[in-house]
Design a protein around this motif. Structure first.
Motif, PDB file in Angstrom:
ATOM      1  N   PHE A  30       1.976  20.142 -18.038  1.00  0.00           N
ATOM      2  CA  PHE A  30       1.086  19.838 -19.152  1.00  0.00           C
ATOM      3  C   PHE A  30      -0.067  18.973 -18.659  1.00  0.00           C
ATOM      4  CE2 PHE A  30       5.190  20.726 -21.029  1.00  0.00           C
ATOM      5  CZ  PHE A  30       4.876  21.508 -22.129  1.00  0.00           C
ATOM      6  N   SER A  37      -0.495  23.048 -22.278  1.00  0.00           N
ATOM      7  CA  SER A  37       0.341  23.559 -21.188  1.00  0.00           C
ATOM      8  C   SER A  37      -0.531  24.256 -20.148  1.00  0.00           C
ATOM      9  CB  SER A  37       1.376  24.543 -21.737  1.00  0.00           C
ATOM     10  OG  SER A  37       0.741  25.629 -22.383  1.00  0.00           O
ATOM     11  N   THR A  44       7.865  25.873 -15.634  1.00  0.00           N
ATOM     12  CA  THR A  44       7.933  26.649 -16.878  1.00  0.00           C
ATOM     13  C   THR A  44       8.577  28.000 -16.637  1.00  0.00           C
ATOM     14  OG1 THR A  44       5.943  25.549 -17.712  1.00  0.00           O
ATOM     15  CG2 THR A  44       6.578  27.615 -18.753  1.00  0.00           C
TER      16      THR A  44
END
Length: 285
Positions: A30, A37, A44
């Motif tokens: 982030f 994001s 992720t």
């Protein structure tokens, strides 16, 4: 018997792995200034892949084992211990929710005075309902666990077993209300998944009191609820929310063990019902 140990252990172990991946994602995926994001980050992708694999694994195992006999909580000390621990965590969550009423009301009143919020009494309504339901869920888990452990069972069509599901419904509304204005879904995705899975797991558990047993779906959503509840512990939650997630983990693990919280009709009652059914049958000519 081995799968009854493997399933909860795998849910817990994979949940801990997901927890560390989530912390890695929050630290690296982030933007520090905007909070948006960053696409294509390794953390992720790794968490997505793990979560998809976990859901698929639990789906296959749960429905492959759905025909297994369910022993209930009768005489099972570890399952009862988890249930009681989950109940006390829910009760602790209710107490902490009540302690925050004063600060929440002052904040809501301040926003109302500035013309930036609605009626502060209405703003306090949902947290108050959630606190009462958390209290009811703790009492429900204690009563159901005690009755099933002793083998007496819980009466059919009892609304007591539905309280945790109702609590998760209000909890889901409250969680989404806070996050509704957040444009980054990745911020709260795992939080909502944890609550939704817990809601469905408690719903299917309660179904056993209404002669609607769904062992495959119960086990699947219980396992997923444990996994996602552990993953979302990495997110920023209040102390009351952390206790609720911990309570979900403890309360749902017995279902993953094959020992559901949902009540079953006591044997004596089953025998009486069977005899009554036989007496009502018309004589054969």
């Amino acid at each position: 018997m081995r799968h009854k140990i493997f399933l909860p252990l795998s849910a817990g172990a994979l949940g801990v792995v997901g927890l560390f991946l989530r912390r890695w994602e929050l630290a690296t995926a982030f933007e520090p200034d905007t909070g948006l994001s960053i696409p294509g980050m390794s953390a992720t992708i790794a968490l997505w892949v793990l979560s998809a694999a976990v859901v698929l694994l639990f789906l296959v195992l749960s429905f492959a084992l759905r025909g297994d006999s369910e022993e209930g909580l009768q005489g099972n000390t570890p399952a009862l211990t988890l249930t009681v621990l989950g109940a006390f965590l829910w009760l602790g969550s209710a107490a902490l929710e009540c302690l925050t009423f004063g600060s929440r009301f002052r904040e809501a009143a301040s926003l109302y005075a500035q013309g930036q919020g609605g009626n502060p009494m209405l703003a306090m309504l949902l947290p108050a309902i959630l606190a009462v339901l958390c209290l009811g869920s703790g009492v429900s888990l204690l009563s159901v666990g005690k009755a099933c452990f002793r083998g007496s069972g819980v009466s059919r069509f009892s609304g007591t077993v539905l309280v945790p599901a109702y609590t998760c419904c209000v909890w889901l509304i409250a969680a989404y209300q806070v996050r509704a204005s957040d444009p980054v879904v990745q911020d709260y995705l795992y939080e909502l998944l944890a609550i939704i899975c817990a809601l469905l797991a408690f719903y299917y558990l309660a179904g056993s009191a209404f002669e609607r047993r769904r062992p495959g779906k119960t086990r699947f959503f219980a396992l997923c609820g444990v996994y996602f509840a552990l993953v979302t512990l990495a997110d920023g939650h209040t102390a009351a929310e952390l206790l609720r997630y911990g309570g979900c983990v403890c309360a749902l693990l017995p279902a993953a063990l094959g020992h559901p919280l949902g009540p079953r009709m006591p044997q004596a009652q089953e025998d009486v019902s069977t005899e009554e059914g036989r007496m009502e049958e018309p004589p054969h000519e």
